[in-house]
Design a protein around this motif. Sequence first.
Motif, PDB file in Angstrom:
ATOM      1  N   LEU A   1      36.862  83.375  53.001  1.00  0.00           N
ATOM      2  CA  LEU A   1      37.296  84.160  51.851  1.00  0.00           C
ATOM      3  C   LEU A   1      37.372  83.304  50.598  1.00  0.00           C
ATOM      4  CD1 LEU A   1      40.061  86.454  53.403  1.00  0.00           C
ATOM      5  CD2 LEU A   1      37.618  86.890  53.098  1.00  0.00           C
ATOM      6  N   GLN A   2      37.731  82.036  50.780  1.00  0.00           N
ATOM      7  CA  GLN A   2      37.731  81.130  49.631  1.00  0.00           C
ATOM      8  C   GLN A   2      36.329  80.987  49.051  1.00  0.00           C
ATOM      9  OE1 GLN A   2      39.789  77.337  50.152  1.00  0.00           O
ATOM     10  NE2 GLN A   2      41.114  78.245  51.713  1.00  0.00           N
TER      11      GLN A   2
ATOM     12  N   ILE B   1      37.340 100.398  43.338  1.00  0.00           N
ATOM     13  CA  ILE B   1      38.366  99.613  44.019  1.00  0.00           C
ATOM     14  C   ILE B   1      37.645  98.746  45.035  1.00  0.00           C
ATOM     15  CG2 ILE B   1      40.451  99.657  45.431  1.00  0.00           C
ATOM     16  CD1 ILE B   1      41.080 102.394  44.279  1.00  0.00           C
ATOM     17  N   TYR B   2      37.821  97.447  44.941  1.00  0.00           N
ATOM     18  CA  TYR B   2      37.026  96.537  45.760  1.00  0.00           C
ATOM     19  C   TYR B   2      37.823  95.286  46.080  1.00  0.00           C
ATOM     20  CZ  TYR B   2      36.328  94.809  40.992  1.00  0.00           C
ATOM     21  OH  TYR B   2      36.536  94.383  39.709  1.00  0.00           O
ATOM     22  N   GLU B   3      37.261  94.452  46.942  1.00  0.00           N
ATOM     23  CA  GLU B   3      37.956  93.251  47.381  1.00  0.00           C
ATOM     24  C   GLU B   3      37.815  92.133  46.351  1.00  0.00           C
ATOM     25  OE1 GLU B   3      36.125  92.554  51.152  1.00  0.00           O
ATOM     26  OE2 GLU B   3      37.322  94.070  52.177  1.00  0.00           O
ATOM     27  N   ALA B   4      38.274  90.950  46.728  1.00  0.00           N
ATOM     28  CA  ALA B   4      38.281  89.815  45.805  1.00  0.00           C
ATOM     29  C   ALA B   4      36.889  89.206  45.691  1.00  0.00           C
ATOM     30  CB  ALA B   4      39.287  88.762  46.273  1.00  0.00           C
TER      31      ALA B   4
ATOM     32  N   SER C   1      43.742  91.403  44.580  1.00  0.00           N
ATOM     33  CA  SER C   1      44.719  90.583  43.869  1.00  0.00           C
ATOM     34  C   SER C   1      44.400  89.096  43.961  1.00  0.00           C
ATOM     35  CB  SER C   1      46.118  90.844  44.420  1.00  0.00           C
ATOM     36  OG  SER C   1      46.184  90.533  45.814  1.00  0.00           O
ATOM     37  N   ALA C   2      43.660  88.683  44.984  1.00  0.00           N
ATOM     38  CA  ALA C   2      43.326  87.262  45.127  1.00  0.00           C
ATOM     39  C   ALA C   2      42.444  86.777  43.988  1.00  0.00           C
ATOM     40  CB  ALA C   2      42.635  87.015  46.466  1.00  0.00           C
ATOM     41  N   ALA C   3      41.750  87.688  43.316  1.00  0.00           N
ATOM     42  CA  ALA C   3      40.859  87.317  42.209  1.00  0.00           C
ATOM     43  C   ALA C   3      41.406  87.803  40.866  1.00  0.00           C
ATOM     44  CB  ALA C   3      39.473  87.893  42.445  1.00  0.00           C
ATOM     45  N   ALA C   4      42.713  87.987  40.778  1.00  0.00           N
ATOM     46  CA  ALA C   4      43.300  88.603  39.586  1.00  0.00           C
ATOM     47  C   ALA C   4      42.981  87.832  38.312  1.00  0.00           C
ATOM     48  CB  ALA C   4      44.809  88.724  39.763  1.00  0.00           C
ATOM     49  N   ASP C   5      43.191  86.529  38.311  1.00  0.00           N
ATOM     50  CA  ASP C   5      42.949  85.739  37.098  1.00  0.00           C
ATOM     51  C   ASP C   5      41.469  85.726  36.738  1.00  0.00           C
ATOM     52  OD1 ASP C   5      45.624  85.211  36.907  1.00  0.00           O
ATOM     53  OD2 ASP C   5      45.503  83.154  37.646  1.00  0.00           O
TER      54      ASP C   5
END
Length: 231
Positions: free
Chosen positions: A65-66, A121-124, A149-153
């Motif tokens: 995922l990273q 609506i999708y993943e990071a 949310s993991a890619a919010a910034d």
Amino acid sequence: MRAPPPTVNPSLARYGDFYGHSAFPQKDAALRLLADALDAATPQILSANAADLARGKDRGMPAGLQDRLLLDERRVAAVADALRDVAALPDPVGEVVRGSTLANGLQLRQVRVPMGVVGMIYEARPNVTVDAAGLGLKSGNAVILRGGSAAADTNRALVRAIRTSLAAQGLPPDAVCLLDQDGHTTTAEEILGLSVCEPALGSGAFAIEVCASLVRSLAFALPGGIGVQDA
């Protein structure tokens, strides 16, 4: 007290209408300039992405995922090039898919037209943020984005570059909106209550009817998967 549902822009569908009726050279030129803007904003995008990655590592994000979340100069350049590829595609708006002439001489045509507003609506996956915005504008639609949310910034940095470029070109920047862009985490209930356009607009009325139909069934998470509960 329950917080009021978020409102992106009461006339958001009109921005989709604007892009849907823009001559395709203008849309294509705008997409190419958006790609240039992403190239120019690469340092800011990479800085935001580094913050997301650091937060993910602290929370035990798996290595796979990273890697999906990771952006470097090569990947940002690839995302920008994808916008240029979209600009090179034929304009779908106004394309006649099929048609026929009835015995009485009446001509029927099935023509591609914009939906007005498209929600994603999708993943990071930061590349999806740009892909969705580019495809939405190419097809004459305004887009509302909600990434993981993991890619919010990272998503905020990408959408900031896109909106800034649209504004600099004299185009409506609100045609690309990102939920949670102010740091507030939008809940599922708030998304279902999202007001995006005026009911008087044809595309808006259709979107409202579709949403009303969907929320007659509520999906909820179970330990073994997804369950459905009739509303």
